[in-house]
Design a protein around this motif. Structure first.
Motif, mmCIF file in Angstrom:
data_model
loop_
_atom_site.group_PDB
_atom_site.id
_atom_site.type_symbol
_atom_site.label_atom_id
_atom_site.label_comp_id
_atom_site.label_asym_id
_atom_site.label_seq_id
_atom_site.Cartn_x
_atom_site.Cartn_y
_atom_site.Cartn_z
ATOM 1 N N GLU A 75 -7.430 -3.248 -0.310
ATOM 2 C CA GLU A 75 -7.340 -4.412 0.380
ATOM 3 C C GLU A 75 -6.980 -5.675 -0.686
ATOM 4 N N PRO A 107 -3.288 3.654 -0.302
ATOM 5 C CA PRO A 107 -3.241 3.647 0.954
ATOM 6 C C PRO A 107 -4.470 2.838 1.618
ATOM 7 N N GLY A 108 -4.226 1.647 2.217
ATOM 8 C CA GLY A 108 -5.528 0.813 2.802
ATOM 9 C C GLY A 108 -6.225 -0.108 1.682
ATOM 10 N N ARG A 164 0.930 -1.311 -0.180
ATOM 11 C CA ARG A 164 0.120 0.171 0.057
ATOM 12 C C ARG A 164 0.845 1.219 -0.057
#
Lengths: 204, 160
Positions: free
Chosen positions: B146, B143-144, B35
């Motif tokens: 999945e 970012p973040g 990420r």
């Protein structure tokens, strides 16, 4: 590098032991939480004084009038915190207009590294609506105590910055008057989180 | 006799690695991703999918020019507490796929020289107990995120 085993073990355990002592009350809260006592447990939440990303003081009173979704973590957290904050950001999107009544708050348990600037830049990467807060060691210890949150430092190397933090993996949904409503698991998806929050917002 | 003696010494030395190689046709590594670092973050997690083609193997370490340190880590939830443990190695059972993913196994990068930006890619070399080192290209997602960037389905998830 090749320290005798004893001193290595001692060096590794001392900071942990110190943290555990300081955080004894938090650990007690964790024990209660871990036995599913959350709904019966009064007194989660309380007064706090912290600092936001702009360096402004934020207290529990500043935030009254809105539902709060309070999560404790730290910005050096590589894996779990970004997942949770992304779920929170996704839940805000799914809640649509209802999200106007909700203020997500991310409080660091690592104030030594998470200065106001650092915490502000971090939460902004997920959503401008998430409020990142930091404070002095004492302020963080106090708010963690209020929320029955456990945190502890774990060393990963010899350097001063070589550590990770263990921390409670629970988000706290708080009512506009500051009372605790319900816990939300940090590993919920955005959809689960939005559904859980909506249920309480509609009931309130 | 010098010749016979030399043979005597060489045989056991050769036999050990040969036995290990016979059990391991190698490890494949793919879907390596990370990420983007959030804010001024100086840590990141890399996820990768590993498959021991032959016999059992173990991932014993990783290195990348992008980070001063890469550690094998596992996140886990212990009665309501997020914890991470450092692992000396990750077991790769024969013929099975081991998927590193958010909330579980990951390679934690610290002392990043530069932040990881979405769209970036960088090399990561994985070292194994038996198989030769494998260098993969790590793709950087939001970012973040999945799942790996590029909309690839995670292997083993049976997406249809």
């Amino acid at each position: 590098m090749v320290l005798p085993m004893n001193s290595r073990v001692r060096a590794a355990l001392l900071p942990v032991a110190a943290f555990m002592l300081v955080l004894g009350i938090g650990a007690g809260g964790w024990l209660l939480l871990s036995h599913n006592a959350v709904p019966q447990l009064g007194g989660i939440g309380g007064p706090f004084t912290l600092t936001d990303g702009a360096g402004q003081t934020v207290t529990d009173r500043t935030l009254r009038g809105r539902y709060l979704l309070v999560y404790f973590g730290y910005t050096f957290c590589p894996d779990v915190c970004p997942t949770t904050l992304t779920a929170v950001a996704g839940a805000l999107d799914k809640l649509g207009k209802q999200a106007d009544r909700l203020q997500p708050v991310f409080i660091t348990v690592d104030p030594a590294r998470d200065t106001p600037k650092v915490i502000g830049a971090y939460t902004a990467a997920f959503s401008s609506r998430i409020l990142g807060l930091t404070g002095t060691d004492d302020q963080i210890a106090a708010v963690a105590r209020e929320y029955r949150v456990y945190y502890a430092k774990r060393r990963t190397g010899e350097g001063p910055g070589d550590y990770t933090m263990d921390h409670s993996s629970i988000l706290y949904l708080m009512a506009p008057d500051g009372h605790f409503i319900a816990p939300i698991a940090a590993n919920e998806t955005a959809a689960q989180m939005a559904a859980d929050i909506a249920r309480h917002l509609n009931a309130g | 006799m010098p010749t016979r003696r030399a043979v005597f010494l060489t045989v056991p030395l050769l036999a050990l690695p040969a036995a290990a190689l016979a059990q391991t046709a190698g490890v494949t590594a793919d879907h390596a991703w990370a990420r983007a670092t959030a804010g001024m973050g100086r840590t990141a997690a890399v996820y990768v999918t590993l498959h021991a083609e032959g016999g059992a193997d173990r991932l014993i370490g990783a290195t990348t020019p992008r980070a001063g340190m890469a550690m094998l880590h596992e996140s886990f939830d212990d009665h309501g507490i997020s914890r991470m443990r450092m692992l000396d190695a990750v077991d790769l059972p024969p013929g099975q796929t081991v998927t590193f993913r958010p909330g579980g196994l990951h390679i934690m990068l610290t002392h990043l020289g530069q932040p990881l930006v979405k769209g970036d890619s960088f090399p990561l070399t994985l070292r194994f107990a038996h198989a030769k080192p494998v260098t993969v290209t790590v793709k950087v997602a939001a970012p973040g995120a999945e799942t790996p960037p590029g909309g690839d389905a995670m292997p083993g998830m049976n997406m249809q």
